[in-house]
Design a protein around this motif. Structure first.
Motif, PDB file in Angstrom:
ATOM      1  N   PHE A   1       0.828  -1.205   0.000  1.00  0.00           N
ATOM      2  CA  PHE A   1       0.000   0.000   0.000  1.00  0.00           C
ATOM      3  C   PHE A   1       0.864   1.256   0.000  1.00  0.00           C
ATOM      4  O   PHE A   1       0.568   2.231  -0.657  1.00  0.00           O
ATOM      5  CB  PHE A   1      -0.911  -0.015   1.230  1.00  0.00           C
ATOM      6  CG  PHE A   1      -1.847   1.145   1.294  1.00  0.00           C
ATOM      7  CD1 PHE A   1      -2.974   1.183   0.494  1.00  0.00           C
ATOM      8  CD2 PHE A   1      -1.609   2.194   2.157  1.00  0.00           C
ATOM      9  CE1 PHE A   1      -3.842   2.246   0.546  1.00  0.00           C
ATOM     10  CE2 PHE A   1      -2.479   3.269   2.220  1.00  0.00           C
ATOM     11  CZ  PHE A   1      -3.598   3.291   1.415  1.00  0.00           C
TER      12      PHE A   1
ATOM     13  N   LEU B   1       0.014   3.030  -7.346  1.00  0.00           N
ATOM     14  CA  LEU B   1      -0.889   3.683  -6.411  1.00  0.00           C
ATOM     15  C   LEU B   1      -0.343   5.029  -5.982  1.00  0.00           C
ATOM     16  O   LEU B   1      -1.068   6.013  -5.867  1.00  0.00           O
ATOM     17  CB  LEU B   1      -1.125   2.798  -5.168  1.00  0.00           C
ATOM     18  CG  LEU B   1      -2.113   1.650  -5.341  1.00  0.00           C
ATOM     19  CD1 LEU B   1      -2.174   0.846  -4.061  1.00  0.00           C
ATOM     20  CD2 LEU B   1      -3.487   2.157  -5.721  1.00  0.00           C
TER      21      LEU B   1
ATOM     22  N   THR C   1      -1.992   8.692  -6.613  1.00  0.00           N
ATOM     23  CA  THR C   1      -2.201   9.648  -5.531  1.00  0.00           C
ATOM     24  C   THR C   1      -1.589  10.989  -5.890  1.00  0.00           C
ATOM     25  O   THR C   1      -2.172  12.049  -5.646  1.00  0.00           O
ATOM     26  CB  THR C   1      -1.585   9.125  -4.222  1.00  0.00           C
ATOM     27  OG1 THR C   1      -2.182   7.874  -3.887  1.00  0.00           O
ATOM     28  CG2 THR C   1      -1.827  10.104  -3.080  1.00  0.00           C
TER      29      THR C   1
ATOM     30  N   ASP D   1      -6.282   9.538   3.435  1.00  0.00           N
ATOM     31  CA  ASP D   1      -4.839   9.319   3.278  1.00  0.00           C
ATOM     32  C   ASP D   1      -4.105   9.592   4.584  1.00  0.00           C
ATOM     33  O   ASP D   1      -3.197   8.849   4.975  1.00  0.00           O
ATOM     34  CB  ASP D   1      -4.274  10.226   2.187  1.00  0.00           C
ATOM     35  CG  ASP D   1      -4.647   9.792   0.784  1.00  0.00           C
ATOM     36  OD1 ASP D   1      -5.035   8.616   0.605  1.00  0.00           O
ATOM     37  OD2 ASP D   1      -4.543  10.613  -0.145  1.00  0.00           O
TER      38      ASP D   1
ATOM     39  N   SER E   1      -4.710   6.832   7.040  1.00  0.00           N
ATOM     40  CA  SER E   1      -3.937   5.658   6.647  1.00  0.00           C
ATOM     41  C   SER E   1      -2.480   5.795   7.060  1.00  0.00           C
ATOM     42  O   SER E   1      -1.876   4.861   7.605  1.00  0.00           O
ATOM     43  CB  SER E   1      -4.046   5.444   5.135  1.00  0.00           C
ATOM     44  OG  SER E   1      -3.240   4.367   4.716  1.00  0.00           O
TER      45      SER E   1
ATOM     46  N   TYR F   1     -12.452   6.483   2.788  1.00  0.00           N
ATOM     47  CA  TYR F   1     -12.255   6.204   1.363  1.00  0.00           C
ATOM     48  C   TYR F   1     -13.578   5.802   0.711  1.00  0.00           C
ATOM     49  O   TYR F   1     -13.890   6.235  -0.402  1.00  0.00           O
ATOM     50  CB  TYR F   1     -11.233   5.080   1.180  1.00  0.00           C
ATOM     51  CG  TYR F   1      -9.788   5.492   1.333  1.00  0.00           C
ATOM     52  CD1 TYR F   1      -9.289   6.638   0.707  1.00  0.00           C
ATOM     53  CD2 TYR F   1      -8.908   4.720   2.095  1.00  0.00           C
ATOM     54  CE1 TYR F   1      -7.962   7.004   0.844  1.00  0.00           C
ATOM     55  CE2 TYR F   1      -7.571   5.079   2.227  1.00  0.00           C
ATOM     56  CZ  TYR F   1      -7.103   6.223   1.606  1.00  0.00           C
ATOM     57  OH  TYR F   1      -5.777   6.585   1.737  1.00  0.00           O
TER      58      TYR F   1
ATOM     59  N   LYS G   1      -8.267   1.761  -2.387  1.00  0.00           N
ATOM     60  CA  LYS G   1      -7.574   2.103  -1.145  1.00  0.00           C
ATOM     61  C   LYS G   1      -8.360   1.610   0.073  1.00  0.00           C
ATOM     62  O   LYS G   1      -7.776   1.164   1.061  1.00  0.00           O
ATOM     63  CB  LYS G   1      -7.362   3.619  -1.067  1.00  0.00           C
ATOM     64  CG  LYS G   1      -6.311   4.144  -2.036  1.00  0.00           C
ATOM     65  CD  LYS G   1      -6.006   5.612  -1.744  1.00  0.00           C
ATOM     66  CE  LYS G   1      -4.792   6.085  -2.516  1.00  0.00           C
ATOM     67  NZ  LYS G   1      -4.337   7.419  -2.089  1.00  0.00           N
TER      68      LYS G   1
END
Length: 214
Positions: free
Chosen positions: A14, A20, A24, A133, A136, A148, A167
């Motif tokens: 992740f 990813l 972002t 974000d 996370s 999310y 996500k």
């Protein structure tokens, strides 16, 4: 053959998955474009906000320039304090939060994002997604997953919706909520076929289904 990935590996994937991370970054850049369109529209139709426009312009220019995060933070922080509640001040606050994230100051960024009040669907989606974000990065994966999903459900489009569902699924896996992860991945497969193909979503679906059978 199905690949076995541990919780630590999911976490690493992740955080380090280049695609990813690139997506972002694209969202970060898109946020600036969307903000620009939104602000232009507001200042054309709402001249009373004209004065606050100058509050963020220099900070926004610094935010998109290389190696200028600290300078952008200083400029935008002052603008937020001076024009809070005006459109220019709210834009400055959103951009300020993004710069704090670049510095790894996720708790402070989260606080700023929670205070952003702009009446635009896409800006609001991105504000929620960026809050997710932050959660996370702070390893509050349950809160991140929920936010999310919230961001994904705010607009049924081919870009932000599947990305945020992806996500959400990864965060759900991190807390071993494989049913929620499966739901996110299945939604991507059913509704966002291009994204599903790009991310090889069947691999993720198979992985969480294997976990639910243990």
């Amino acid at each position: 053959m199905l690949e076995d990935i541990s919780g630590d590996q999911i976490k690493e994937q992740f955080k380090s998955n280049k695609k990813l991370r690139l997506t972002t970054m694209i969202i970060g850049g898109l946020a600036v474009i969307v903000l620009g369109i939104f602000v232009y529209r507001q200042f054309v139709w709402s001249p009373a906000n004209e004065k606050s426009k100058d509050s963020y312009w220099e900070g926004l220019n610094l935010a998109v320039a290389p190696d200028s995060t600290d300078a952008a933070i200083d400029e935008l922080s002052a603008s937020v304090k001076k024009y809070d509640g005006k459109i220019g001040g709210e834009v400055a606050q959103f951009t300020y939060a993004r710069q704090l994230m670049e510095k790894g100051e996720f708790q402070n960024a989260l606080k700023e994002l929670q205070g952003v009040d702009l009446n635009d669907t896409y800006v609001r989606i991105m504000a929620i997604g960026l809050q997710a974000d932050c959660h996370s990065e702070l390893e509050d994966y349950e809160k991140a997953a929920n936010m999310y999903v919230e961001a994904a459900e705010m607009s049924d489009n081919e870009f932000t919706a599947p990305l945020y569902l992806m996500k959400a699924g990864l965060c759900a896996e991190e807390i071993k909520n494989f049913d929620k992860a499966s739901e996110c991945y299945e939604t991507i497969k059913d509704k966002y076929t291009a994204f599903a193909s790009q991310k090889q979503i069947d691999k993720y679906i198979a992985r969480v289904k294997k976990e639910t059978k243990k």
